[in-house]
Write an enzyme that holds these catalytic residues in place. Structure first.
Site, short mmCIF file in Angstrom:
data_model
loop_
_atom_site.label_atom_id
_atom_site.label_comp_id
_atom_site.label_asym_id
_atom_site.label_seq_id
_atom_site.Cartn_x
_atom_site.Cartn_y
_atom_site.Cartn_z
N SER A 1 0.94 -1.30 0.07
CA SER A 1 -0.05 0.06 0.15
C SER A 1 0.88 1.16 0.04
O SER A 1 1.77 1.34 0.65
CB SER A 1 -0.77 -0.13 1.11
N SER B 1 -0.56 4.01 0.78
CA SER B 1 -1.17 5.07 1.73
C SER B 1 -0.40 5.38 2.97
O SER B 1 -0.55 6.66 3.38
CB SER B 1 -2.72 4.44 2.09
N LYS C 1 -13.80 -4.39 1.40
CA LYS C 1 -14.62 -3.32 1.18
C LYS C 1 -16.12 -3.43 1.31
O LYS C 1 -16.82 -2.41 1.58
CB LYS C 1 -14.24 -2.57 -0.27
N ASP D 1 -13.20 6.28 -2.87
CA ASP D 1 -12.64 5.81 -4.15
C ASP D 1 -13.54 6.46 -5.25
O ASP D 1 -13.00 6.89 -6.28
CB ASP D 1 -12.95 4.20 -4.54
N GLY E 1 -16.21 -4.92 -12.71
CA GLY E 1 -15.79 -5.46 -11.43
C GLY E 1 -16.07 -4.31 -10.18
O GLY E 1 -16.75 -3.48 -10.37
N GLY E 2 -15.44 -4.84 -9.24
CA GLY E 2 -15.45 -4.06 -8.10
C GLY E 2 -15.10 -2.54 -8.16
O GLY E 2 -15.80 -1.80 -7.62
N ARG F 1 -16.04 -7.53 -20.72
CA ARG F 1 -15.86 -8.97 -21.40
C ARG F 1 -17.16 -10.02 -21.13
O ARG F 1 -17.68 -10.65 -22.04
CB ARG F 1 -14.65 -9.50 -20.85
N GLY G 1 -4.01 6.20 -13.02
CA GLY G 1 -4.45 5.61 -11.66
C GLY G 1 -3.69 6.03 -10.43
O GLY G 1 -4.51 5.96 -9.46
P1 ATR Z 1 -11.66 -4.77 -9.67
O1 ATR Z 1 -12.18 -4.89 -8.36
O2 ATR Z 1 -10.29 -4.42 -9.90
O3 ATR Z 1 -12.49 -4.08 -10.80
P2 ATR Z 1 -12.54 -7.37 -10.47
O4 ATR Z 1 -13.65 -7.40 -9.71
O5 ATR Z 1 -11.88 -8.65 -10.61
O6 ATR Z 1 -11.53 -6.29 -10.18
O7 ATR Z 1 -12.91 -6.92 -12.00
C1 ATR Z 1 -11.76 -7.19 -13.14
C2 ATR Z 1 -12.52 -6.47 -14.27
O8 ATR Z 1 -11.67 -6.55 -15.40
C3 ATR Z 1 -13.63 -7.07 -14.82
O9 ATR Z 1 -14.50 -6.51 -15.47
C4 ATR Z 1 -12.99 -8.16 -15.83
O10 ATR Z 1 -14.02 -8.67 -16.65
P3 ATR Z 1 -14.73 -10.15 -16.40
O11 ATR Z 1 -16.11 -9.44 -15.78
O12 ATR Z 1 -15.39 -10.20 -17.87
O13 ATR Z 1 -14.06 -11.03 -15.98
C5 ATR Z 1 -12.16 -7.39 -16.64
N1 ATR Z 1 -11.09 -7.77 -17.22
C6 ATR Z 1 -9.87 -8.78 -16.75
N2 ATR Z 1 -9.01 -8.83 -17.46
C7 ATR Z 1 -9.37 -8.51 -18.64
C8 ATR Z 1 -8.83 -8.52 -19.92
N3 ATR Z 1 -7.56 -9.08 -20.34
N4 ATR Z 1 -9.73 -8.07 -21.02
C9 ATR Z 1 -10.85 -7.55 -20.75
N5 ATR Z 1 -11.29 -7.18 -19.51
C10 ATR Z 1 -10.69 -7.81 -18.52
#
Ligand code: ATR
Length: 287
Positions: free
Chosen positions: A21, A23, A72, A108, A134-135, A156, A250
């Protein structure tokens, strides 16, 4: 670090892992810059110890906490109050302890918004394309919709995009489009877009040679925000810059979530430039 006394207030971060981290470096530098008698510590807390850790926050009078992966969402039942935005998003990354009463916030999301606004980009009325569901995407989609952006969400796995779009539309009353993440859909969505946000892990180390969007689709009148901070300049941002687009990385989001948390704990404006410098330094140490 300034001298710790009997009056020093303690903040920290709980997560697993927390070793990497940025932070602690960022927040301690900010406390020092403003001469505040606070210290910020990392606490590695596994899933099974989360409830005890939160009891410990009350028992020890820890005044402020950041919460990171994997806690979280899981931390919410142990808190006394939730900020309305954190409640809508369903995730907390910052806790404020007021005399034993713990309130949860999501900086966030507000940090993401501040990072945009700092660059003179207001979401109101803008067409925003968000990649990933995702999250990390969740808070970003909520805050963008709440602030008047018109959202297209591509993922995806289409079902995840549809599910998130439904939730955001349901909570904010705004229309949110959901599409599968493929070249045809990205091409169409970007044709009229003002802002592109990548929340996927495509392009993150060790897959730094990947990008979620072909370079030919990037253009001058687009703002491109990649929430990946490792590497700081992802292939997406490099290609966006080459196309003449404005870029936000980021580290900005990371810094601004910390800036907002700092203000919640101390009631003071944070020294943003110092925090940016320390975040970059901490990142370089990790490399
Ligand atoms: P985070 O909390 O960082 O968002 P996460 O909940 O695991 O982590 O989500 C990862 C995101 O990246 C998801 O939207 C994932 O797509 P899927 O829902 O289809 O799994 C996306 N992701 C990860 N690798 C990817 C790739 N190579 N190309 C496109 N999308 C990708």
């Amino acid at each position: 670090m300034s001298r710790i006394t009997g009056r020093t207030k303690v903040c920290g971060i709980i997560g697993d892992p927390v070793e990497h981290s940025m932070s602690p470096a960022m927040q301690n530098a900010a406390f020092q810059e403003l001469g505040l008698d606070y210290v910020y510590l990392p606490f590695r807390v596994g899933r099974d110890d989360l409830e005890k850790a939160i009891e410990g926050v009350r028992a020890l009078g820890i005044v402020g906490l950041n919460v990171t992966i994997p806690h979280k969402v899981a931390v919410i039942p142990f808190l006394d109050k939730l900020d309305p935005l954190a409640e809508e998003i369903g995730a907390v990354n910052t806790i404020v302890n007021s005399g034993g009463s713990l309130a949860g916030y999501n900086t966030d999301a507000t940090g993401f918004l501040q990072a945009l606004i700092e660059r003179g980009i207001e979401p109101e009325g803008k067409k925003v394309v968000v990649l990933g569901a995702g999250g990390a995407s969740r808070g970003i989609c909520f805050i963008l919709a709440q602030n008047g952006a018109r959202l297209t969400l591509l993922n995806r796995t289409l079902e995840r995009a549809q599910e998130l779009a439904r939730r955001v539309a349901g909570e904010t009353g705004r229309e949110v489009k959901a599409l599968a993440l493929n070249e045809a859909n990205v091409t169409e969505a970007l044709r009229t877009a003002d802002i592109l946000v990548n929340t996927t892990s495509a392009g993150m180390s060790p897959r730094a040679d990947e990008t979620p969007v072909p370079a030919k689709l990037l253009k001058k009148d687009l703002a491109v925000f990649d929430i990946v901070y490792n590497p700081v300049q992802t292939r997406l941002l490099r290609e966006a810059e080459a196309a003449g687009a404005r870029t936000i990385n980021g580290v900005d989001m990371l810094v601004w979530q910390g800036v907002e948390a700092f203000s919640l704990w101390t009631g003071r404006d944070a020294p943003v430039e110092i925090m940016k410098r320390e975040a970059m330094r901490a990142l370089r140490r990790e490399d």
